[in-house]
Design a protein around this motif. Structure first.
Motif, PDB file in Angstrom:
ATOM      1  N   UNK A  43       0.798  -1.597  -0.225  1.00 14.86           N
ATOM      2  CA  UNK A  43       0.185  -0.083   0.140  1.00 14.86           C
ATOM      3  C   UNK A  43       1.070   1.391   0.480  1.00 14.86           C
ATOM      4  N   UNK A  44       0.702   1.938  -1.020  1.00 17.25           N
ATOM      5  CA  UNK A  44       1.597   3.163  -1.604  1.00 17.25           C
ATOM      6  C   UNK A  44       0.927   4.690  -0.327  1.00 17.25           C
ATOM      7  N   UNK A  45      -0.368   4.759  -0.060  1.00 21.02           N
ATOM      8  CA  UNK A  45      -0.974   5.485  -0.058  1.00 21.02           C
ATOM      9  C   UNK A  45      -2.741   6.165  -1.266  1.00 21.02           C
ATOM     10  N   UNK A  46      -2.888   7.296  -0.679  1.00 21.35           N
ATOM     11  CA  UNK A  46      -4.192   7.602  -1.224  1.00 21.35           C
ATOM     12  C   UNK A  46      -4.087   9.172  -1.808  1.00 21.35           C
ATOM     13  N   UNK A  47      -4.353   8.853  -3.827  1.00 25.99           N
ATOM     14  CA  UNK A  47      -4.032  10.144  -3.871  1.00 25.99           C
ATOM     15  C   UNK A  47      -5.423  10.605  -4.671  1.00 25.99           C
ATOM     16  N   UNK A  48      -6.144  11.217  -5.026  1.00 24.82           N
ATOM     17  CA  UNK A  48      -7.358  11.882  -5.441  1.00 24.82           C
ATOM     18  C   UNK A  48      -6.676  12.841  -7.211  1.00 24.82           C
ATOM     19  N   UNK A  49      -7.329  11.912  -7.824  1.00 23.82           N
ATOM     20  CA  UNK A  49      -7.397  12.191  -9.381  1.00 23.82           C
ATOM     21  C   UNK A  49      -8.630  12.541  -9.730  1.00 23.82           C
ATOM     22  N   UNK A  50      -8.953  13.958 -10.906  1.00 25.30           N
ATOM     23  CA  UNK A  50      -9.485  14.360 -11.518  1.00 25.30           C
ATOM     24  C   UNK A  50     -10.161  13.632 -12.680  1.00 25.30           C
ATOM     25  N   UNK A  51      -9.377  12.227 -13.586  1.00 26.05           N
ATOM     26  CA  UNK A  51      -9.640  11.715 -14.565  1.00 26.05           C
ATOM     27  C   UNK A  51      -9.609  10.117 -13.929  1.00 26.05           C
ATOM     28  N   UNK A  52     -10.306   9.145 -14.511  1.00 24.37           N
ATOM     29  CA  UNK A  52     -10.062   7.901 -13.640  1.00 24.37           C
ATOM     30  C   UNK A  52     -10.019   7.244 -14.915  1.00 24.37           C
ATOM     31  N   UNK A  53      -9.470   7.617 -16.290  1.00 25.21           N
ATOM     32  CA  UNK A  53      -8.512   6.499 -17.075  1.00 25.21           C
ATOM     33  C   UNK A  53      -7.166   7.185 -17.479  1.00 25.21           C
ATOM     34  N   UNK A  54      -6.274   6.321 -18.281  1.00 31.38           N
ATOM     35  CA  UNK A  54      -5.433   6.939 -18.251  1.00 31.38           C
ATOM     36  C   UNK A  54      -4.408   6.570 -18.412  1.00 31.38           C
ATOM     37  N   UNK A  55      -3.122   6.556 -18.843  1.00 30.72           N
ATOM     38  CA  UNK A  55      -2.004   5.955 -17.716  1.00 30.72           C
ATOM     39  C   UNK A  55      -0.988   6.891 -17.634  1.00 30.72           C
ATOM     40  N   UNK A  56      -1.593   8.393 -18.267  1.00 33.24           N
ATOM     41  CA  UNK A  56      -0.812   9.264 -17.595  1.00 33.24           C
ATOM     42  C   UNK A  56      -1.153   9.892 -15.932  1.00 33.24           C
ATOM     43  N   UNK A  57      -2.493   9.135 -16.004  1.00 34.21           N
ATOM     44  CA  UNK A  57      -3.094   9.879 -14.778  1.00 34.21           C
ATOM     45  C   UNK A  57      -2.621   9.062 -13.737  1.00 34.21           C
ATOM     46  N   UNK A  58      -2.465   6.943 -13.678  1.00 36.27           N
ATOM     47  CA  UNK A  58      -1.562   6.807 -13.092  1.00 36.27           C
ATOM     48  C   UNK A  58      -0.259   7.133 -12.900  1.00 36.27           C
ATOM     49  N   UNK A  59      -0.151   7.351 -13.810  1.00 33.73           N
ATOM     50  CA  UNK A  59       1.384   7.973 -13.915  1.00 33.73           C
ATOM     51  C   UNK A  59       1.909   8.943 -12.847  1.00 33.73           C
ATOM     52  N   UNK A  60       0.758   9.758 -12.553  1.00 29.22           N
ATOM     53  CA  UNK A  60       0.995  11.018 -12.062  1.00 29.22           C
ATOM     54  C   UNK A  60       0.689  10.983 -10.327  1.00 29.22           C
ATOM     55  N   UNK A  61       0.067  10.068 -10.398  1.00 28.57           N
ATOM     56  CA  UNK A  61      -0.218   9.949  -8.926  1.00 28.57           C
ATOM     57  C   UNK A  61       0.468   9.075  -8.281  1.00 28.57           C
ATOM     58  N   UNK A  62       0.989   7.845  -9.054  1.00 31.12           N
ATOM     59  CA  UNK A  62       2.375   7.425  -8.297  1.00 31.12           C
ATOM     60  C   UNK A  62       3.626   8.629  -7.850  1.00 31.12           C
ATOM     61  N   UNK A  63       3.759   9.558  -8.839  1.00 32.56           N
ATOM     62  CA  UNK A  63       4.854  10.452  -8.752  1.00 32.56           C
ATOM     63  C   UNK A  63       4.521  11.195  -7.099  1.00 32.56           C
ATOM     64  N   UNK A  64       3.339  11.756  -7.060  1.00 36.66           N
ATOM     65  CA  UNK A  64       2.678  12.202  -6.077  1.00 36.66           C
ATOM     66  C   UNK A  64       2.809  11.180  -5.326  1.00 36.66           C
ATOM     67  N   UNK A  65       2.617  10.328  -4.722  1.00 39.49           N
ATOM     68  CA  UNK A  65       2.689   9.270  -4.040  1.00 39.49           C
ATOM     69  C   UNK A  65       4.223   8.900  -3.256  1.00 39.49           C
ATOM     70  N   UNK A  66       4.532   8.960  -4.249  1.00 40.84           N
ATOM     71  CA  UNK A  66       6.461   8.383  -4.042  1.00 40.84           C
ATOM     72  C   UNK A  66       6.965  10.032  -3.477  1.00 40.84           C
ATOM     73  N   UNK A  67       6.189  10.971  -3.743  1.00 39.08           N
ATOM     74  CA  UNK A  67       7.235  12.462  -3.332  1.00 39.08           C
ATOM     75  C   UNK A  67       6.913  12.736  -1.138  1.00 39.08           C
ATOM     76  N   UNK A  68       4.639  12.036  -2.069  1.00 37.43           N
ATOM     77  CA  UNK A  68       4.529  12.475  -0.239  1.00 37.43           C
ATOM     78  C   UNK A  68       5.293  11.642   0.543  1.00 37.43           C
ATOM     79  N   UNK A  69       5.524  10.166   0.048  1.00 34.18           N
ATOM     80  CA  UNK A  69       5.820   9.035   1.156  1.00 34.18           C
ATOM     81  C   UNK A  69       7.584   9.299   1.460  1.00 34.18           C
ATOM     82  N   UNK A  70       7.952  10.086   0.762  1.00 27.62           N
ATOM     83  CA  UNK A  70       9.040  10.823   0.842  1.00 27.62           C
ATOM     84  C   UNK A  70       9.159  11.546   2.778  1.00 27.62           C
ATOM     85  N   UNK A  71       8.575  12.656   1.472  1.00 26.85           N
ATOM     86  CA  UNK A  71       7.773  13.733   2.989  1.00 26.85           C
ATOM     87  C   UNK A  71       8.495  12.816   4.849  1.00 26.85           C
TER      88      UNK A  71
END
Length: 80
Positions: A43-71
């Motif tokens: 489990x990495x965490x929870x991120x709210x997204x505006x769109x529900x489809x697309x690989x780019x949405x998933x990639x951005x969400x993972x990037x945000x999760x990594x930044x938050x977990x590092x902090x």
């Protein structure tokens, strides 16, 4: 000369798409249907997204999760 060219020419392996190879997934499908499959996840965490489809949405969400977990890790390390 043509025979020499043909002998030196390497044939590329033909690509067979995943959908054309169902025999590779039959054991997995049976395990899922029987309820005997295991998928360990982390489990990495929870991120709210505006769109529900697309690989780019998933990639951005993972990037945000990594930044938050590092902090969070950094804050936890400083507390000790």
């Amino acid at each position: 000369m043509n025979k020499l060219r043909q002998s030196l020419h390497r044939k590329k392996p033909t690509y067979v798409p995943e959908a054309s190879r169902p025999h590779q997934w039959q054991a997995d499908e049976e395990a899922v249907r029987k309820g005997k499959c295991n998928f360990p996840v982390r489990y990495l965490g929870l991120v709210e997204v505006e769109e529900s489809r697309g690989m780019h949405v998933c990639e951005e969400a993972v990037k945000k999760l990594k930044v938050v977990s590092a902090v969070v890790r950094k804050l936890n390390f400083e507390k000790k």
